[in-house]
Design a protein around this motif. Sequence first.
Motif, PDB file in Angstrom:
ATOM      1  N   PRO A 229       0.815  -1.221   0.000  1.00 18.59           N
ATOM      2  CA  PRO A 229       0.000   0.000   0.000  1.00 18.59           C
ATOM      3  C   PRO A 229       0.848   1.271   0.000  1.00 18.59           C
ATOM      4  O   PRO A 229       0.505   2.252  -0.657  1.00 18.59           O
ATOM      5  CB  PRO A 229      -0.808  -0.127   1.297  1.00 18.59           C
ATOM      6  N   LEU A 230       1.969   1.254   0.712  1.00 15.96           N
ATOM      7  CA  LEU A 230       2.833   2.431   0.737  1.00 15.96           C
ATOM      8  C   LEU A 230       3.403   2.712  -0.646  1.00 15.96           C
ATOM      9  O   LEU A 230       3.399   3.865  -1.112  1.00 15.96           O
ATOM     10  CB  LEU A 230       3.962   2.224   1.749  1.00 15.96           C
ATOM     11  N   GLN A 231       3.880   1.680  -1.324  1.00 18.99           N
ATOM     12  CA  GLN A 231       4.449   1.879  -2.647  1.00 18.99           C
ATOM     13  C   GLN A 231       3.386   2.324  -3.640  1.00 18.99           C
ATOM     14  O   GLN A 231       3.637   3.170  -4.512  1.00 18.99           O
ATOM     15  CB  GLN A 231       5.094   0.567  -3.124  1.00 18.99           C
ATOM     16  N   HIS A 232       2.170   1.799  -3.471  1.00 21.03           N
ATOM     17  CA  HIS A 232       1.087   2.209  -4.360  1.00 21.03           C
ATOM     18  C   HIS A 232       0.755   3.688  -4.162  1.00 21.03           C
ATOM     19  O   HIS A 232       0.502   4.421  -5.131  1.00 21.03           O
ATOM     20  CB  HIS A 232      -0.149   1.347  -4.091  1.00 21.03           C
ATOM     21  N   LEU A 233       0.745   4.144  -2.926  1.00 20.61           N
ATOM     22  CA  LEU A 233       0.490   5.563  -2.650  1.00 20.61           C
ATOM     23  C   LEU A 233       1.605   6.430  -3.238  1.00 20.61           C
ATOM     24  O   LEU A 233       1.343   7.512  -3.790  1.00 20.61           O
ATOM     25  CB  LEU A 233       0.397   5.799  -1.143  1.00 20.61           C
ATOM     26  N   ARG A 234       2.824   5.962  -3.159  1.00 21.68           N
ATOM     27  CA  ARG A 234       3.941   6.715  -3.734  1.00 21.68           C
ATOM     28  C   ARG A 234       3.780   6.842  -5.246  1.00 21.68           C
ATOM     29  O   ARG A 234       4.064   7.906  -5.826  1.00 21.68           O
ATOM     30  CB  ARG A 234       5.252   6.024  -3.404  1.00 21.68           C
ATOM     31  N   ASN A 235       3.318   5.769  -5.871  1.00 18.69           N
ATOM     32  CA  ASN A 235       3.111   5.811  -7.320  1.00 18.69           C
ATOM     33  C   ASN A 235       2.006   6.799  -7.687  1.00 18.69           C
ATOM     34  O   ASN A 235       2.127   7.547  -8.668  1.00 18.69           O
ATOM     35  CB  ASN A 235       2.757   4.414  -7.836  1.00 18.69           C
ATOM     36  N   ILE A 236       0.937   6.823  -6.896  1.00 14.90           N
ATOM     37  CA  ILE A 236      -0.183   7.732  -7.183  1.00 14.90           C
ATOM     38  C   ILE A 236       0.250   9.177  -7.056  1.00 14.90           C
ATOM     39  O   ILE A 236      -0.045  10.024  -7.911  1.00 14.90           O
ATOM     40  CB  ILE A 236      -1.362   7.428  -6.227  1.00 14.90           C
ATOM     41  N   TYR A 237       0.975   9.484  -5.980  1.00 12.38           N
ATOM     42  CA  TYR A 237       1.352  10.875  -5.705  1.00 12.38           C
ATOM     43  C   TYR A 237       2.566  11.334  -6.507  1.00 12.38           C
ATOM     44  O   TYR A 237       2.978  12.487  -6.396  1.00 12.38           O
ATOM     45  CB  TYR A 237       1.628  11.058  -4.209  1.00 12.38           C
ATOM     46  N   SER A 238       3.128  10.431  -7.303  1.00 10.80           N
ATOM     47  CA  SER A 238       4.256  10.810  -8.152  1.00 10.80           C
ATOM     48  C   SER A 238       3.824  11.111  -9.583  1.00 10.80           C
ATOM     49  O   SER A 238       4.646  11.537 -10.402  1.00 10.80           O
ATOM     50  CB  SER A 238       5.308   9.693  -8.171  1.00 10.80           C
ATOM     51  N   LYS A 239       2.545  10.856  -9.891  1.00  8.34           N
ATOM     52  CA  LYS A 239       2.027  11.099 -11.238  1.00  8.34           C
ATOM     53  C   LYS A 239       0.968  12.191 -11.188  1.00  8.34           C
ATOM     54  O   LYS A 239       0.213  12.292 -10.224  1.00  8.34           O
ATOM     55  CB  LYS A 239       1.416   9.817 -11.812  1.00  8.34           C
ATOM     56  N   LYS A 240       0.881  12.953 -12.240  1.00  4.60           N
ATOM     57  CA  LYS A 240      -0.112  14.021 -12.321  1.00  4.60           C
ATOM     58  C   LYS A 240      -1.498  13.428 -12.482  1.00  4.60           C
ATOM     59  O   LYS A 240      -1.702  12.480 -13.248  1.00  4.60           O
ATOM     60  CB  LYS A 240       0.209  14.952 -13.490  1.00  4.60           C
ATOM     61  N   GLN A 241      -2.452  13.997 -11.740  1.00  4.04           N
ATOM     62  CA  GLN A 241      -3.831  13.514 -11.815  1.00  4.04           C
ATOM     63  C   GLN A 241      -4.434  13.884 -13.170  1.00  4.04           C
ATOM     64  O   GLN A 241      -4.217  14.990 -13.674  1.00  4.04           O
ATOM     65  CB  GLN A 241      -4.664  14.131 -10.682  1.00  4.04           C
ATOM     66  N   GLN A 242      -5.219  12.960 -13.746  1.00  5.72           N
ATOM     67  CA  GLN A 242      -5.820  13.205 -15.055  1.00  5.72           C
ATOM     68  C   GLN A 242      -6.934  14.239 -14.979  1.00  5.72           C
ATOM     69  O   GLN A 242      -7.086  15.089 -15.843  1.00  5.72           O
ATOM     70  CB  GLN A 242      -6.364  11.896 -15.633  1.00  5.72           C
ATOM     71  N   SER A 243      -7.753  14.164 -13.929  1.00  5.65           N
ATOM     72  CA  SER A 243      -8.876  15.102 -13.799  1.00  5.65           C
ATOM     73  C   SER A 243      -8.370  16.479 -13.418  1.00  5.65           C
ATOM     74  O   SER A 243      -7.383  16.622 -12.699  1.00  5.65           O
ATOM     75  CB  SER A 243      -9.869  14.608 -12.731  1.00  5.65           C
ATOM     76  N   SER A 244      -9.062  17.504 -13.912  1.00  3.79           N
ATOM     77  CA  SER A 244      -8.669  18.877 -13.589  1.00  3.79           C
ATOM     78  C   SER A 244      -9.149  19.226 -12.196  1.00  3.79           C
ATOM     79  O   SER A 244     -10.276  18.928 -11.828  1.00  3.79           O
ATOM     80  CB  SER A 244      -9.296  19.842 -14.599  1.00  3.79           C
TER      81      SER A 244
ATOM     82  N   THR B 149       3.637  13.629   2.046  1.00  4.54           N
ATOM     83  CA  THR B 149       3.235  15.007   1.761  1.00  4.54           C
ATOM     84  C   THR B 149       4.261  15.759   0.913  1.00  4.54           C
ATOM     85  O   THR B 149       3.993  16.877   0.478  1.00  4.54           O
ATOM     86  CB  THR B 149       3.023  15.780   3.084  1.00  4.54           C
ATOM     87  N   THR B 150       5.426  15.157   0.691  1.00  2.00           N
ATOM     88  CA  THR B 150       6.470  15.842  -0.088  1.00  2.00           C
ATOM     89  C   THR B 150       6.494  15.405  -1.549  1.00  2.00           C
ATOM     90  O   THR B 150       7.223  15.991  -2.345  1.00  2.00           O
ATOM     91  CB  THR B 150       7.852  15.564   0.525  1.00  2.00           C
ATOM     92  N   LEU B 151       5.719  14.384  -1.902  1.00  2.00           N
ATOM     93  CA  LEU B 151       5.716  13.903  -3.282  1.00  2.00           C
ATOM     94  C   LEU B 151       5.097  14.964  -4.199  1.00  2.00           C
ATOM     95  O   LEU B 151       4.210  15.721  -3.781  1.00  2.00           O
ATOM     96  CB  LEU B 151       4.950  12.584  -3.371  1.00  2.00           C
ATOM     97  N   PRO B 152       5.520  15.043  -5.458  1.00  2.00           N
ATOM     98  CA  PRO B 152       5.163  16.184  -6.321  1.00  2.00           C
ATOM     99  C   PRO B 152       3.672  16.390  -6.538  1.00  2.00           C
ATOM    100  O   PRO B 152       3.221  17.528  -6.650  1.00  2.00           O
ATOM    101  CB  PRO B 152       5.882  15.872  -7.637  1.00  2.00           C
ATOM    102  N   PHE B 153       2.873  15.313  -6.585  1.00  2.00           N
ATOM    103  CA  PHE B 153       1.442  15.457  -6.841  1.00  2.00           C
ATOM    104  C   PHE B 153       0.609  14.931  -5.670  1.00  2.00           C
ATOM    105  O   PHE B 153      -0.499  14.440  -5.853  1.00  2.00           O
ATOM    106  CB  PHE B 153       1.071  14.728  -8.147  1.00  2.00           C
ATOM    107  N   SER B 154       1.161  15.048  -4.484  1.00  2.00           N
ATOM    108  CA  SER B 154       0.452  14.573  -3.294  1.00  2.00           C
ATOM    109  C   SER B 154      -0.725  15.492  -2.973  1.00  2.00           C
ATOM    110  O   SER B 154      -0.657  16.712  -3.153  1.00  2.00           O
ATOM    111  CB  SER B 154       1.415  14.529  -2.102  1.00  2.00           C
TER     112      SER B 154
END
Length: 504
Positions: free
Chosen positions: A208-223, A253-258
């Motif tokens: 779960p931690l690695q999955h959260l890191r992956n989510i917060y490292s990518k830009k969200q598709q929705s505006s 909280t420090t990840l680019p798209f968190s």
Amino acid sequence: MPSIGAVRSESSGEVRSGSGSTPQKRRSISGGPISPPSPVKWKSPRRSVNGSPKTPSKEIEKDSDAKATRLHKSPMKNLSEIFLDKSKWNPGDSKQMSAAKEALHVSTVPSTVVCREDEQNRIMDFCKACIEHEKAGSLYACGCPGTGKSLSMEKVRRALVDWAGQAGFQPPDLLSINCTSLTNTQEIFSKILEKHQPRKKTKSSTSPLQHLRNIYSKKQQSSGMKMMLIIADELDYLITRDRTVLHDLFMLTTLPFSSCILIGVSNAIDLADRFLPKLQSLNCKPMVVTFRAYSKDQILKILQQRLMALPFPVFQPQALELCARKVAAASGDMRKALSVCRSVLEIVEAELRESVNSLSVSSEKGAFDQQTLPALDSLTNQEINIVRVDHMATALSKTFRSPIVDTIQSLPQHQQIILCSAVKLFRGGKKDTTVGELNKSYVDICKSVLVPPIGILELSSMCRVLSDQGLLKLGQAREDKLKRVTLKVDEADIAFALQVWAQN
């Protein structure tokens, strides 16, 4: 014409000069008393603004006093004044007694949270800034138990949702976690992921931690990013030996798209000092908000605010003040103050039952006479319709007085100072210390009270004595100064015992 300092006597029409001369009648040239002409605008300082020369003096003084009272009245009513406006409390009425107990229960959430406005505003401003700039952030709220941390977090949570709707922002997703309910420390990441993606299953190979890191490292598709407010209460339960869970949590909280707004809540005041340097090196240092122990005035204000909801007075103002003063001196724990107030209601109940039982026994024996009836009637109707100071003193004695308190008060002076030193060291949330650190605190206190200190070997020996009495826990080590020391009794018991000892 009289001088400016002259004062007219309402009863006799005499004029007294400002110099204190003998009062004299005002007379006309013919020798008779003269009446004041109608156009005279001068008025006695004793008369009210709206008073007329024909207005009776007593009515004018009453009107003047009433206006002065209104002018000088405080915006908030005094507790004793409000008591006068309320009907009498009947402790024999089970509904009234239940209402009083419920108002003083810890789980009862008051309509307004007082005495924590500054802390709440700081946390609210922090959350608003995160939502406005769509930027993640972290905050650490710490303070001793019973200082209003959890209650303030609940108020901030509700207020933030209302503000976001009014300001045109998306209300944040809310996740409140009590870390004591987690089966393991890593489970907190599973709960965050489940809140972020409630129906999406993750691959078993990815944590779960690695999955959260992956989510917060990518830009969200929705505006437009929807933020998530995470309130982690009892944060100190996440502390592991290497503190990786705590660091990984704040690192989210420090990840680019968190989108995390993380608020950690803990009783450990020194927790920030222990893990902040590492977080600062990782560029995720949280904002720190400290909740100080409640003062006497704050405890009194909170108790009054809870009791205002009742349509009848329950406590004498002096009784509430005594409770606030004792609890503030011992710990400043608001929960302890509420517990004392509830226990004093039980004392009043017991006293009332005892008086009723004595009445019933006397009536069965026919022991009433014309002298005892009024006394018993006075006992039931007048003396037990409000919590008095003596009731409160009994409850405080039962709460803070214990065999442990008696033991501490009977200790020799240097052993009492050792316990005092331990309380001083552990007050910031620290769990244990060494004999060497305890000795430094002990020497400082001895210097402050002008008592010659003993050596470290003798201090270690006294620690063993206190350990045998169940007051301290002393660990094993090759050197005395390296032995670990832990308190085995409540700090409030030590504070209360030594406070009473100092007064005597």
